[in-house]
Motif scaffolding. Structure first.
Motif, PDB file in Angstrom:
ATOM      1  N   THR A 166      27.510  -4.643-121.416  1.00  0.00           N
ATOM      2  CA  THR A 166      25.810  -4.345-121.330  1.00  0.00           C
ATOM      3  C   THR A 166      25.300  -5.690-120.898  1.00  0.00           C
ATOM      4  OG1 THR A 166      26.253  -2.472-122.746  1.00  0.00           O
ATOM      5  CG2 THR A 166      24.221  -3.228-121.932  1.00  0.00           C
ATOM      6  N   MET A 167      25.478  -6.720-121.551  1.00  0.00           N
ATOM      7  CA  MET A 167      24.772  -8.104-121.279  1.00  0.00           C
ATOM      8  C   MET A 167      25.070  -8.538-119.989  1.00  0.00           C
ATOM      9  SD  MET A 167      24.627 -11.454-123.672  1.00  0.00           S
ATOM     10  CE  MET A 167      26.650 -11.505-123.515  1.00  0.00           C
ATOM     11  N   VAL A 168      26.316  -8.524-119.586  1.00  0.00           N
ATOM     12  CA  VAL A 168      26.658  -9.016-118.381  1.00  0.00           C
ATOM     13  C   VAL A 168      26.198  -8.134-117.098  1.00  0.00           C
ATOM     14  CG1 VAL A 168      28.603  -9.964-116.735  1.00  0.00           C
ATOM     15  CG2 VAL A 168      28.697 -10.283-119.203  1.00  0.00           C
ATOM     16  N   ALA A 169      26.457  -6.786-117.572  1.00  0.00           N
ATOM     17  CA  ALA A 169      25.943  -5.949-116.249  1.00  0.00           C
ATOM     18  C   ALA A 169      24.491  -5.861-115.975  1.00  0.00           C
ATOM     19  CB  ALA A 169      26.344  -4.555-116.709  1.00  0.00           C
ATOM     20  N   ASP A 170      23.863  -5.853-117.272  1.00  0.00           N
ATOM     21  CA  ASP A 170      22.285  -6.096-117.177  1.00  0.00           C
ATOM     22  C   ASP A 170      21.702  -7.418-116.295  1.00  0.00           C
ATOM     23  OD1 ASP A 170      22.075  -3.546-118.472  1.00  0.00           O
ATOM     24  OD2 ASP A 170      21.522  -4.436-120.243  1.00  0.00           O
ATOM     25  N   ARG A 171      22.675  -8.241-116.636  1.00  0.00           N
ATOM     26  CA  ARG A 171      22.112  -9.532-115.717  1.00  0.00           C
ATOM     27  C   ARG A 171      22.231  -9.492-114.263  1.00  0.00           C
ATOM     28  NH1 ARG A 171      24.011 -15.673-117.861  1.00  0.00           N
ATOM     29  NH2 ARG A 171      22.444 -16.721-116.350  1.00  0.00           N
ATOM     30  N   PHE A 172      23.718  -9.167-113.903  1.00  0.00           N
ATOM     31  CA  PHE A 172      23.810  -9.102-112.639  1.00  0.00           C
ATOM     32  C   PHE A 172      24.020  -8.014-111.927  1.00  0.00           C
ATOM     33  CE2 PHE A 172      25.969 -12.510-114.871  1.00  0.00           C
ATOM     34  CZ  PHE A 172      25.287 -13.787-114.229  1.00  0.00           C
ATOM     35  N   LEU A 173      24.094  -6.612-112.584  1.00  0.00           N
ATOM     36  CA  LEU A 173      24.314  -5.451-111.596  1.00  0.00           C
ATOM     37  C   LEU A 173      23.089  -4.442-111.801  1.00  0.00           C
ATOM     38  CD1 LEU A 173      28.048  -4.973-112.467  1.00  0.00           C
ATOM     39  CD2 LEU A 173      27.130  -6.033-110.482  1.00  0.00           C
ATOM     40  N   ASP A 174      23.014  -3.644-110.783  1.00  0.00           N
ATOM     41  CA  ASP A 174      21.900  -2.491-111.009  1.00  0.00           C
ATOM     42  C   ASP A 174      22.575  -1.463-111.444  1.00  0.00           C
ATOM     43  OD1 ASP A 174      19.596  -1.136-110.920  1.00  0.00           O
ATOM     44  OD2 ASP A 174      19.899  -0.884-108.648  1.00  0.00           O
ATOM     45  N   VAL A 175      22.950  -1.119-112.843  1.00  0.00           N
ATOM     46  CA  VAL A 175      23.867  -0.076-113.075  1.00  0.00           C
ATOM     47  C   VAL A 175      23.433   0.085-114.543  1.00  0.00           C
ATOM     48  CG1 VAL A 175      25.920  -0.878-112.106  1.00  0.00           C
ATOM     49  CG2 VAL A 175      25.572  -1.596-114.310  1.00  0.00           C
ATOM     50  N   THR A 176      23.810   1.382-114.816  1.00  0.00           N
ATOM     51  CA  THR A 176      23.577   2.264-116.454  1.00  0.00           C
ATOM     52  C   THR A 176      24.963   2.216-116.801  1.00  0.00           C
ATOM     53  OG1 THR A 176      21.558   3.124-115.613  1.00  0.00           O
ATOM     54  CG2 THR A 176      22.667   3.959-117.917  1.00  0.00           C
ATOM     55  N   LEU A 177      24.957   1.510-118.212  1.00  0.00           N
ATOM     56  CA  LEU A 177      26.342   1.609-118.829  1.00  0.00           C
ATOM     57  C   LEU A 177      26.163   2.805-120.022  1.00  0.00           C
ATOM     58  CD1 LEU A 177      27.826  -1.830-118.939  1.00  0.00           C
ATOM     59  CD2 LEU A 177      28.119   0.023-117.103  1.00  0.00           C
ATOM     60  N   ASN A 178      26.912   3.573-120.107  1.00  0.00           N
ATOM     61  CA  ASN A 178      27.076   4.606-121.404  1.00  0.00           C
ATOM     62  C   ASN A 178      28.319   4.477-122.179  1.00  0.00           C
ATOM     63  OD1 ASN A 178      26.488   6.875-122.819  1.00  0.00           O
ATOM     64  ND2 ASN A 178      28.094   8.141-121.630  1.00  0.00           N
ATOM     65  N   PHE A 179      28.266   4.092-123.585  1.00  0.00           N
ATOM     66  CA  PHE A 179      29.313   3.885-124.265  1.00  0.00           C
ATOM     67  C   PHE A 179      29.889   5.319-124.746  1.00  0.00           C
ATOM     68  CE2 PHE A 179      31.032   2.867-128.993  1.00  0.00           C
ATOM     69  CZ  PHE A 179      32.142   2.135-128.287  1.00  0.00           C
ATOM     70  N   ILE A 180      30.931   5.690-124.448  1.00  0.00           N
ATOM     71  CA  ILE A 180      31.551   6.921-124.443  1.00  0.00           C
ATOM     72  C   ILE A 180      32.486   6.908-125.740  1.00  0.00           C
ATOM     73  CG2 ILE A 180      33.826   6.440-123.342  1.00  0.00           C
ATOM     74  CD1 ILE A 180      31.767   9.783-123.349  1.00  0.00           C
TER      75      ILE A 180
END
Length: 293
Positions: A208-222
């Motif tokens: 999440t930390m990397v995605a929030d910094r570089f991508l425009d995405v939403t991550l869901n912990f399944i």
């Protein structure tokens, strides 16, 4: 030359059941992270709850779902590509009531399909006389055209990751490609082979930390599937762990994930680049005008 739009419309009208289908791609970038294990055990867990599940082995050149389950498949997707068999004719019954579309193993041509062949294969779903509740797509490793084509055709993308640098890097890479080039903005992350539930959440936090910094995405912990020797034993016996060792920690984790997946809302309309694929699965009879290019 036949009217392609009209032919597709005729195929679509074969589907009479009005409810939509959940189309879920299971991917991960790196090989060996447990994608197929998740696909198989998730599928069987959903089937046990009364869902009609169809599992597509989309690792076209190195297929192993049928081998993993000890299922004999006389025909596979290579026979669909060649025109020898329809898609429905290659489907085999798997354990727990799940149906399987097997792919070919050790066939380089299947791993190098052209975009037109990929689209033709996906259009073959119009030949099915039934409509499952859930279509699971077990993708190949890496970020090849094969993987991207099938992942883009899904409504939901599950990314399997392990707590090791190569797995994290490759999982991020496939999310980056799908987000940057194809506007996929939502991913469900499953942590595999963890030693504790806390480890799984910490791994998700890294992603999440990397995605929030570089991508425009939403991550869901399944969820997280623990390291469990019962999985290795189940693989050796060619049985899914949820059936071979139903009380094991891994089996319980897979069933918990299945409950979450079963609660996901179904798509209400087409999306992505493979509109025909979605229209076939989501609707029970769009007009010819909706299908015309």
């Amino acid at each position: 030359m036949p009217d392609r739009g009209r032919d597709q419309a005729d195929g679509l009208r074969k589907m009479s059941r009005p409810r939509p289908v959940k189309v879920i791609a299971v991917t991960g970038g790196k090989g060996g992270v447990g994608k197929t294990s998740l696909s198989v055990n998730l599928g069987i867990s959903l089937a046990e709850s009364g869902r009609e599940v169809l599992l597509l082995d989309a690792d076209l050149g190195l297929a192993n779902v049928d081998v993993l389950l000890g299922v004999h498949a006389p025909y596979n997707l290579s026979h669909v590509i060649s025109g020898e068999r329809t898609l429905e004719e290659v489907i085999v019954e798997g354990p727990g009531g799940m149906k399987i579309i097997p792919a070919s193993s050790g066939t380089q041509k299947m791993a190098e399909l052209t975009p037109a062949e990929h689209a033709g294969l996906i259009r073959a779903f119009s030949e099915l006389s039934f409509s499952p509740d859930v279509l699971l797509i077990d993708t190949a490793a890496g970020i090849s055209d094969n993987v991207i084509s099938f992942t883009r055709a899904a409504q939901e993308v599950m990314v399997v990751v392990c707590d090791e640098p190569a797995s994290i890097t490759d999982a991020y890479a496939i999310m980056k490609v799908l987000n940057r080039d194809y506007d996929v903005s939502r991913f469900h992350v499953m942590a595999n082979m963890t030693h504790s539930s806390q480890e799984g959440r910490e791994l998700f936090a890294k992603m999440t930390m990397v995605a929030d910094r570089f991508l425009d995405v939403t991550l869901n912990f399944i969820g997280a599937v623990p390291y469990d020797d019962h999985i290795r034993k189940a693989v050796r016996s060619q049985r899914p762990v949820v059936l071979a060792y139903p009380r094991s920690r891994a089996a319980q984790a897979f069933r918990t994930i299945a409950q979450k997946v079963d609660g996901w809302p179904s798509a209400s309309g087409a999306s992505g680049h493979l509109e025909f694929f979605f229209e076939r699965l989501i609707h029970s009879g769009p007009s010819d005008a909706e299908l015309m290019p």
